[in-house]
Design an enzyme around this catalytic site. Structure first.
Site, PDB file in Angstrom:
ATOM      1  N   ASP A  26      -9.047  -1.954  -1.540  1.00 25.98           N
ATOM      2  CA  ASP A  26      -9.031  -2.336  -0.929  1.00 25.98           C
ATOM      3  C   ASP A  26      -8.397  -3.060   0.072  1.00 25.98           C
ATOM      4  O   ASP A  26      -7.076  -2.793   0.422  1.00 25.98           O
ATOM      5  CB  ASP A  26      -7.044  -1.813  -2.105  1.00 25.98           C
ATOM      6  CG  ASP A  26      -5.764  -2.710  -2.485  1.00 25.98           C
ATOM      7  OD1 ASP A  26      -6.302  -3.985  -2.810  1.00 25.98           O
ATOM      8  OD2 ASP A  26      -4.775  -1.842  -2.116  1.00 25.98           O
ATOM      9  N   LYS A  28      -7.159  -5.670   2.511  1.00 26.47           N
ATOM     10  CA  LYS A  28      -5.784  -6.571   2.427  1.00 26.47           C
ATOM     11  C   LYS A  28      -4.965  -6.483   4.410  1.00 26.47           C
ATOM     12  O   LYS A  28      -4.865  -5.871   4.224  1.00 26.47           O
ATOM     13  CB  LYS A  28      -5.001  -6.330   1.667  1.00 26.47           C
ATOM     14  CG  LYS A  28      -4.256  -5.030   1.225  1.00 26.47           C
ATOM     15  CD  LYS A  28      -3.801  -4.898  -0.078  1.00 26.47           C
ATOM     16  CE  LYS A  28      -2.484  -3.467  -0.282  1.00 26.47           C
ATOM     17  NZ  LYS A  28      -2.169  -4.128  -1.043  1.00 26.47           N
ATOM     18  N   ASN A  31      -2.974  -4.070   5.555  1.00 28.50           N
ATOM     19  CA  ASN A  31      -4.044  -1.898   5.497  1.00 28.50           C
ATOM     20  C   ASN A  31      -4.755  -2.665   6.095  1.00 28.50           C
ATOM     21  O   ASN A  31      -5.980  -1.779   6.193  1.00 28.50           O
ATOM     22  CB  ASN A  31      -4.616  -1.932   3.991  1.00 28.50           C
ATOM     23  CG  ASN A  31      -4.721  -1.471   2.992  1.00 28.50           C
ATOM     24  OD1 ASN A  31      -3.190  -0.562   2.821  1.00 28.50           O
ATOM     25  ND2 ASN A  31      -4.939  -0.945   1.148  1.00 28.50           N
TER      26      ASN A  31
END
Length: 183
Positions: A26, A28, A31
């Protein structure tokens, strides 16, 4: 140069995770954190939120979410084609996401955008991203950097970089061209 530097720091973090058999799944902008560190002029890049990470130990996969085959987790705008299809992932899925992040840093937008998440996932699966020189015609992006990013965004994982270190070496090799283009 700044975008390439940030991407290289993300790749360094991923290299550590991948060596331990951890796939982030994940990556992105939410993050990725830029931290101010005393004694350093430039911010330090931190990769956060391994909440949906998957651990691979040999043939065994440990998944905190106990996902089943075909289940899709992650953020569609940054998903690899195989992730969007709910297929088996490996570290090259994370490298695809780094390619999306670097594309976004260079072009000012992600390669695939739509209000409908399913449409975005379909584009990751079926469409080639627009060339950076077309997506951002006024930005001085050398061809060698564009090719490096597009390799990370290959639909087939076997066409991408095989490791974070390989991607980093490629980015290092384009820095002289970046310097010439941004003078």
């Amino acid at each position: 140069r700044t975008a390439v530097g940030f991407a290289k720091e993300i790749l360094a973090s991923l290299s550590e995770a991948h060596e331990k058999g951890i796939i982030h799944r994940d990556l992105k902008p939410d993050n990725i954190y830029l931290a101010r560190v005393e004694g350093r002029e430039a911010p330090v890049v931190k990769v956060l939120d391994f909440g949906i990470a998957k651990v691979i130990q040999g043939d065994r996969q440990i998944d905190q979410l106990e996902t089943q085959a075909g289940t899709v987790f992650g953020t569609p705008r940054y998903m690899s084609p195989e992730q969007a299809q709910g297929k088996k992932l490996d570290l090259r899925s994370d490298l695809y996401a780094v390619g999306v992040l670097l594309y976004q840093m260079l072009a000012g937008h992600a390669p695939f955008i739509d209000d409908d998440a399913v449409v975005v996932m379909a584009k990751h699966i079926k469409e080639k991203p627009q060339a950076l020189h077309t997506a951002a015609p006024t930005r001085p992006i050398p061809g060698s950097l564009e090719r490096a990013v597009l390799k990370a965004l290959e639909k087939d994982p076997t066409g991408r970089y095989s490791t974070s270190d390989e991607f980093t070496k490629r980015l290092d090799s384009v820095l002289p061209d970046v310097d010439v283009a941004t003078r």
